[in-house]
Structure formats: C-alpha cells, structure tokens
Scaffold this motif. Structure first.
Motif, mmCIF file in Angstrom:
data_model
loop_
_atom_site.group_PDB
_atom_site.id
_atom_site.type_symbol
_atom_site.label_atom_id
_atom_site.label_comp_id
_atom_site.label_asym_id
_atom_site.label_seq_id
_atom_site.Cartn_x
_atom_site.Cartn_y
_atom_site.Cartn_z
ATOM 1 N N ALA A 3 0.829 -1.202 0.000
ATOM 2 C CA ALA A 3 0.000 0.000 0.000
ATOM 3 C C ALA A 3 0.866 1.256 0.000
ATOM 4 N N ASP A 4 1.925 1.235 0.801
ATOM 5 C CA ASP A 4 2.837 2.383 0.823
ATOM 6 C C ASP A 4 3.505 2.577 -0.532
ATOM 7 N N ARG A 5 3.860 1.464 -1.195
ATOM 8 C CA ARG A 5 4.509 1.569 -2.492
ATOM 9 C C ARG A 5 3.565 2.133 -3.544
ATOM 10 N N LEU A 6 2.293 1.756 -3.485
ATOM 11 C CA LEU A 6 1.321 2.282 -4.437
ATOM 12 C C LEU A 6 1.167 3.799 -4.268
ATOM 13 N N VAL A 7 1.101 4.253 -3.011
ATOM 14 C CA VAL A 7 1.015 5.698 -2.765
ATOM 15 C C VAL A 7 2.268 6.389 -3.282
ATOM 16 N N SER A 8 3.437 5.808 -3.014
ATOM 17 C CA SER A 8 4.694 6.400 -3.473
ATOM 18 C C SER A 8 4.741 6.479 -4.990
ATOM 19 N N ILE A 35 6.132 -2.984 -11.204
ATOM 20 C CA ILE A 35 5.608 -1.649 -11.505
ATOM 21 C C ILE A 35 4.326 -1.768 -12.323
ATOM 22 N N TYR A 36 4.324 -2.605 -13.331
ATOM 23 C CA TYR A 36 3.118 -2.747 -14.160
ATOM 24 C C TYR A 36 1.964 -3.349 -13.360
ATOM 25 N N ARG A 37 2.265 -4.266 -12.448
ATOM 26 C CA ARG A 37 1.206 -4.805 -11.583
ATOM 27 C C ARG A 37 0.653 -3.705 -10.671
ATOM 28 N N ASP A 38 1.539 -2.856 -10.166
ATOM 29 C CA ASP A 38 1.087 -1.767 -9.289
ATOM 30 C C ASP A 38 0.250 -0.754 -10.067
ATOM 31 N N ILE A 39 0.611 -0.485 -11.307
ATOM 32 C CA ILE A 39 -0.181 0.442 -12.132
ATOM 33 C C ILE A 39 -1.571 -0.132 -12.351
ATOM 34 N N SER A 40 -1.658 -1.407 -12.598
ATOM 35 C CA SER A 40 -2.969 -2.049 -12.755
ATOM 36 C C SER A 40 -3.786 -1.919 -11.474
ATOM 37 N N ALA A 45 -8.182 0.892 -8.401
ATOM 38 C CA ALA A 45 -8.594 1.704 -7.255
ATOM 39 C C ALA A 45 -9.128 3.070 -7.682
ATOM 40 N N GLY A 46 -9.187 3.344 -8.979
ATOM 41 C CA GLY A 46 -9.737 4.608 -9.464
ATOM 42 C C GLY A 46 -8.716 5.704 -9.678
ATOM 43 N N TYR A 65 -5.295 15.204 -13.354
ATOM 44 C CA TYR A 65 -5.614 14.435 -12.141
ATOM 45 C C TYR A 65 -4.621 14.779 -11.041
ATOM 46 N N ARG A 66 -5.129 14.968 -9.819
ATOM 47 C CA ARG A 66 -4.296 15.216 -8.649
ATOM 48 C C ARG A 66 -4.561 14.137 -7.621
ATOM 49 N N PHE A 67 -3.510 13.474 -7.174
ATOM 50 C CA PHE A 67 -3.659 12.421 -6.183
ATOM 51 C C PHE A 67 -3.962 13.042 -4.825
#
Length: 377
Positions: A3-8, A35-40, A45-46, A65-67
């Motif tokens: 989860a932390d990596r996805l936010v990063s 990385i490609y799995r995390d992008i998916s 997650a929208g 888009y702004r996170f």
C-alpha cells in the motif's frame, strides 16, 4: 508494504510527470514487472495511470488528475509536523502556508486505537550559533520567488573590502565575496561601491542561520560576448552570494533561468564549502600556552580552538604546552593573541611576535600615565 509503495508510485508520477517503468522500478527498488502490476492496481482503485509504449511513451497520470493526500499514518504525520514552522521557512514568507498545510495533515492523519492525534511541534530549530545574531535579509523573499518561478534577477550587491583577506574568492569561480565571516583584517569594515549584475537563481542555502544565494552568472544586458567571457573567467560555475549583502533585487520577467545539466543544490554546496575552506589563506602560529589559556581556547576560537587544545603537546618545565593555531593573516593573529597576555608565548612566525610587541607598546603608551601627570599611584 504494498500500500505504501502504491502511494509512493502515484506521488512520484504526480511530482515528476512522465517516467519510464525502468526509472520507477529503480526509484522504488522493485522489478519492472512489479511496476506494471502496481499500475494495474492503481487503475482498479480509481487512480488513472497511463502506461504508453514506445520511445516517447512512459507512465503518467491522466492530465489534470491530482492524487489526494489521505491516509497518512500517525508516524508519517508526526514526521511532517515535528518541526513546526522553522524560522527559515518564515524568512521565505511561507509560514502561513506551511501552518495551513500542517493543519490539514493533522486533521487528516490516521490514528491507531488509543493514540492521540499529532500535537504541537516537539522539536525547535534554533539555527544561529551562540552569540551570533541573524543579519537582516530584506530581499530574501524576492530571491525565493525568483527561485520558485525560474526567473532572472537584477542584483545589487555589496562586497566588504576585507572579504579577500580571509580567503573569499571575490568575483572568482566559486564566490562573489560571500565569505561566511566577512572580512578578517583591520580594513574589514570598509566598503566598496555596490555592483549590479544579472543572475539566474538556482537555489537558497541557510548555513547556521545565514542565507546564501546560489545563482548562474548572466552577462550584462547588451554584452554580446558576456557568455564567452564568463565561461573563460569562471568555468561556467555558479556563483554564491551572501543574501545579507544584497542591496537590491528586481525580478526580470523576460529573463529565464537555465539550470546546468544534472545540477544538485546540496551536492554543489558541499563542493563549494569544501573549496572555500581550503582556499582560505592560512598562517600557522606555534605557541606555548598555560593551562588557563588552553581552557578558554574553545570560547575564543570555537571548534578550532577546542581541537587545538585537545592536540596540545606535553607540558614543559614551566607548565606550558605547545599548540599550533591557524589564522587568516599575521596581523589578525597578533590582535587575537594579545588578549591572552602572559598566558601565551608565540614561538613562530617572527612577524606575529613583532606584532604582539608592537601591540604591547601601544597599550603601555596609551594607559601608562606620564610622569608628574597628577595620577594617583
């Protein structure tokens, strides 16, 4: 944690724009496949992340888009809030903005069961050294704006004439009279006329409470050969200016700033500082000192005095220990050592010994009352 990596990952793309999968993998220390799995996962997650193939492709967030900054852990929020609003941030005119950001972080930070929300700052930074005040910097905010906007500045700058006496490089390759201590010799307080120049601000540095501007050199308006001459004289290196000596600063909307390839402010400052220290002229003075003199070396000479006292040789028959001190000039050495009186004896150089003798004679002539002058004995 994933989860932390996805936010990063999302924040990296927001901060830097388009990045290759290889660069993202290196930054996050994972494989390209991850990385490609995390992008998916982000897309599911929208969070709209595009992975575009080809040489001009890469990974990026959808335009506009702004996170959202949500879901900070208590430890993350505390790390952001622990310093409060440092004085250096207030100097830049960003205190209110940072305080508002802190309130948002404090409000939105997640807390574990039974733990309070982040409280007031727990660490205070008192930047200036003991017995050293802060100097006025009326043009700092203009310079900070120029740094943020990437605009050139027409700078009025005052150099202390004594700056060259303590190793400052004057208008040399790495400095413009920006010596931290100003002038060191007897004429240190004298002034030379202000000089106006156009510079391209690259960053600001706060060194122990003193502000410095790092800037690219620009030729004077209308000087066609200015770029060539600057490179020949200074090697294309940025200049360093002490902000307290800036007498005027005018933002130039029509002059942009071209940052040198690969320029890193912290790395440049480390190199410049090391070069400045080694470029200072040094006069090594050997002395024999009493224990009383050695005890106050740290108060008179700072860290250098503390190191010198710790390295003092063994005591001789008179109880004196040999120490080597470093000064910018022989005259400076004589002036600073005179205050130790009989607790210190200079071995060499001879010029410093002569300077101490001359100082002692001047003091006697000034304070020893002449015969029959009516002074009470």
């Amino acid at each position: 944690m994933r989860a932390d990596r996805l936010v990063s990952l999302a924040l990296l793309l927001q901060a830097r724009g388009r990045m290759s999968a290889d660069d993202l993998a290196a930054e996050l220390e994972v494989s390209v496949r991850t990385i490609y799995r995390d992008i998916s996962a982000l897309n599911t997650a929208g969070i709209p992340v595009l992975a575009e193939p080809g040489r001009s492709g890469g990974c990026r967030l959808v335009d506009g888009y702004r996170f959202p900054l949500r879901g900070l852990s208590p430890d993350e929020a505390e790390a952001l809030l622990i310093l409060g609003v440092p004085a250096a941030i207030a100097d830049l005119g960003l205190a209110d903005t940072l305080s508002a950001a802190h309130r948002k972080v404090s409000t939105s930070a997640g807390t574990a069961a039974g733990q309070p929300r982040p409280g007031p700052p727990l660490v205070h930074l008192d930047m200036p050294r003991w017995f050293h005040g802060t100097e006025p910097v009326p043009h700092l905010r203009t310079l900070a704006e120029a740094v943020r906007l990437g605009r050139g500045v027409e700078l009025g700058y005052r150099r202390d004439q004594g700056a060259s006496g303590n190793g400052a490089s004057g208008d040399g390759a790495s400095g413009d009279g920006a010596a931290p201590g100003g002038g060191a010799g007897p004429d240190a307080g004298s002034r030379v006329p202000d000089k106006t120049r156009v510079v391209g601000p690259l960053g600001l540095v706060n060194k122990a409470g003193t502000w410095y501007l790092v800037a690219a050199r620009h030729p004077a308006p209308g000087d066609r050969n200015g770029d060539v001459r600057e490179k020949r004289q200074h090697g294309g290196d940025p200049a360093v200016f002490r902000v307290g000596r800036v007498t005027a600063a005018r933002l130039l909307a029509a002059v942009g700033v071209t940052r040198p390839d690969g320029f890193d402010l912290a790395a440049f400052w480390e190199r410049w500082s090391a070069a400045f220290v080694t470029s200072r002229s040094q006069v090594l003075v050997r002395v024999r000192a009493t224990a009383a003199a050695l005890a106050i070396f740290p108060y008179v000479f700072g860290d250098a005095g503390r190191r010198a006292a710790a390295a003092a040789g063994p005591a001789d028959a008179e109880g004196l220990r040999e120490v080597t001190l470093s000064f910018e000039e022989e005259a400076v050495a004589a002036h600073r050592l005179a205050g130790f009186g009989g607790d210190l004896r200079v071995i060499e150089p001879e010029a410093v010994r002569h300077g101490l003798i001359a100082t002692a004679r001047d003091l006697l002539a000034r304070y020893d009352p002449p015969a029959n002058a009516g002074f009470a004995r």
